[in-house]
Scaffold this motif. Structure first.
Motif, short mmCIF file in Angstrom:
data_model
loop_
_atom_site.label_atom_id
_atom_site.label_comp_id
_atom_site.label_asym_id
_atom_site.label_seq_id
_atom_site.Cartn_x
_atom_site.Cartn_y
_atom_site.Cartn_z
N VAL A 20 0.84 -1.21 0.00
CA VAL A 20 0.00 0.00 0.00
C VAL A 20 0.87 1.25 0.00
CG1 VAL A 20 -1.65 1.33 1.39
CG2 VAL A 20 -2.00 -1.11 1.04
N ILE A 21 1.95 1.27 0.75
CA ILE A 21 2.84 2.43 0.80
C ILE A 21 3.51 2.64 -0.56
CG2 ILE A 21 5.01 3.27 1.79
CD1 ILE A 21 4.09 2.05 4.45
N VAL A 22 3.94 1.56 -1.21
CA VAL A 22 4.57 1.68 -2.52
C VAL A 22 3.58 2.21 -3.54
CG1 VAL A 22 5.56 0.34 -4.42
CG2 VAL A 22 6.34 -0.05 -2.09
N ILE A 23 2.35 1.73 -3.51
CA ILE A 23 1.32 2.22 -4.44
C ILE A 23 1.05 3.70 -4.20
CG2 ILE A 23 -1.14 2.04 -5.02
CD1 ILE A 23 -0.84 -0.99 -4.63
N LEU A 24 0.96 4.12 -2.96
CA LEU A 24 0.74 5.54 -2.66
C LEU A 24 1.89 6.40 -3.15
CD1 LEU A 24 -0.86 5.41 0.90
CD2 LEU A 24 -1.98 5.98 -1.27
N LEU A 25 3.12 5.91 -3.01
CA LEU A 25 4.28 6.66 -3.50
C LEU A 25 4.26 6.79 -5.02
CD1 LEU A 25 7.16 5.31 -1.24
CD2 LEU A 25 6.15 7.58 -1.23
N VAL A 26 3.88 5.73 -5.72
CA VAL A 26 3.83 5.78 -7.18
C VAL A 26 2.75 6.76 -7.64
CG1 VAL A 26 3.25 4.42 -9.24
CG2 VAL A 26 4.82 3.51 -7.54
N VAL A 27 1.57 6.71 -7.04
CA VAL A 27 0.49 7.63 -7.42
C VAL A 27 0.88 9.07 -7.10
CG1 VAL A 27 -1.90 8.28 -6.89
CG2 VAL A 27 -1.31 5.88 -7.24
N GLY A 28 1.51 9.30 -5.96
CA GLY A 28 1.96 10.65 -5.61
C GLY A 28 3.00 11.17 -6.58
N ALA A 29 3.92 10.31 -7.01
CA ALA A 29 4.95 10.72 -7.97
C ALA A 29 4.32 11.06 -9.32
CB ALA A 29 6.00 9.62 -8.13
N LEU A 30 3.30 10.31 -9.73
CA LEU A 30 2.61 10.63 -10.98
C LEU A 30 1.95 12.01 -10.92
CD1 LEU A 30 0.97 7.25 -12.02
CD2 LEU A 30 2.79 8.47 -13.18
N PHE A 31 1.33 12.33 -9.81
CA PHE A 31 0.71 13.64 -9.68
C PHE A 31 1.74 14.75 -9.59
CE2 PHE A 31 -3.23 11.45 -8.32
CZ PHE A 31 -4.10 12.08 -9.20
N LEU A 32 2.87 14.47 -8.94
CA LEU A 32 3.89 15.49 -8.75
C LEU A 32 4.68 15.75 -10.04
CD1 LEU A 32 5.27 17.33 -6.67
CD2 LEU A 32 6.83 15.46 -6.19
N PHE A 33 5.15 14.69 -10.68
CA PHE A 33 6.03 14.85 -11.83
C PHE A 33 5.31 14.74 -13.17
CE2 PHE A 33 8.87 13.14 -8.49
CZ PHE A 33 9.63 14.27 -8.33
N GLY A 34 4.14 14.16 -13.20
CA GLY A 34 3.40 14.03 -14.44
C GLY A 34 2.07 14.75 -14.33
N GLY A 35 2.11 15.99 -13.91
CA GLY A 35 0.91 16.74 -13.60
C GLY A 35 -0.07 16.86 -14.73
N ASP A 36 0.39 16.84 -15.99
CA ASP A 36 -0.55 17.02 -17.09
C ASP A 36 -1.00 15.67 -17.66
OD1 ASP A 36 1.94 16.54 -18.07
OD2 ASP A 36 1.82 17.95 -19.73
N LEU A 37 -0.76 14.57 -16.97
CA LEU A 37 -1.26 13.28 -17.42
C LEU A 37 -2.76 13.15 -17.19
CD1 LEU A 37 1.48 10.79 -16.17
CD2 LEU A 37 1.03 11.50 -18.51
N PHE A 38 -3.28 13.82 -16.19
CA PHE A 38 -4.67 13.64 -15.78
C PHE A 38 -5.56 14.82 -16.12
CE2 PHE A 38 -1.95 11.28 -12.81
CZ PHE A 38 -2.35 9.99 -13.13
N ASP A 39 -5.06 15.80 -16.86
CA ASP A 39 -5.90 16.97 -17.16
C ASP A 39 -6.59 16.87 -18.51
OD1 ASP A 39 -3.81 17.37 -18.85
OD2 ASP A 39 -3.28 19.36 -18.13
N GLY A 40 -6.50 15.74 -19.18
CA GLY A 40 -7.23 15.53 -20.42
C GLY A 40 -6.50 16.00 -21.66
N SER A 41 -5.31 16.56 -21.53
CA SER A 41 -4.60 17.05 -22.71
C SER A 41 -3.68 15.97 -23.29
CB SER A 41 -3.80 18.30 -22.36
OG SER A 41 -2.79 17.98 -21.42
N GLY A 42 -3.68 14.80 -22.73
CA GLY A 42 -2.90 13.71 -23.28
C GLY A 42 -1.41 13.83 -23.06
#
Length: 86
Positions: A22-44
């Motif tokens: 669970v901790i590893v999964i949370l770290l991966v999701v947090g890193a995606l939001f931190l470093f890949g911020g435009d992955l989830f805004d719909g701009s591809g």
């Protein structure tokens, strides 16, 4: 004595492996939001990265007035600024 089936021995483990997962999964999701911020805004992943820099207007300093002229280097005629003969 007859052959018995397998015996399961429970050592009372606390499930620490699930906590680590669970901790590893949370770290991966947090890193995606931190470093890949435009992955989830719909701009591809090709978000706009325009940077606007507004620099204040700075005027160049005024030349000194009063008739000061550039003086030749001391050393006499026929010498370069380094002092060697021409």
């Amino acid at each position: 004595m007859a052959d018995r089936g397998p015996t399961v021995v429970n050592t009372g483990g606390s499930g620490g492996g699930w906590a680590v997962a669970v901790i590893v999964i949370l770290l991966v999701v947090g890193a995606l939001f931190l470093f890949g911020g435009d992955l989830f805004d719909g701009s591809g992943g090709g978000g706009n990265t325009d940077v606007d820099v507004n620099v204040p207007n700075v005027e160049a300093p005024q030349a000194p007035s009063g008739g000061q002229e550039t003086q030749a280097p001391s050393g006499g005629e026929g010498t370069s600024p380094g002092g060697a003969q021409q």
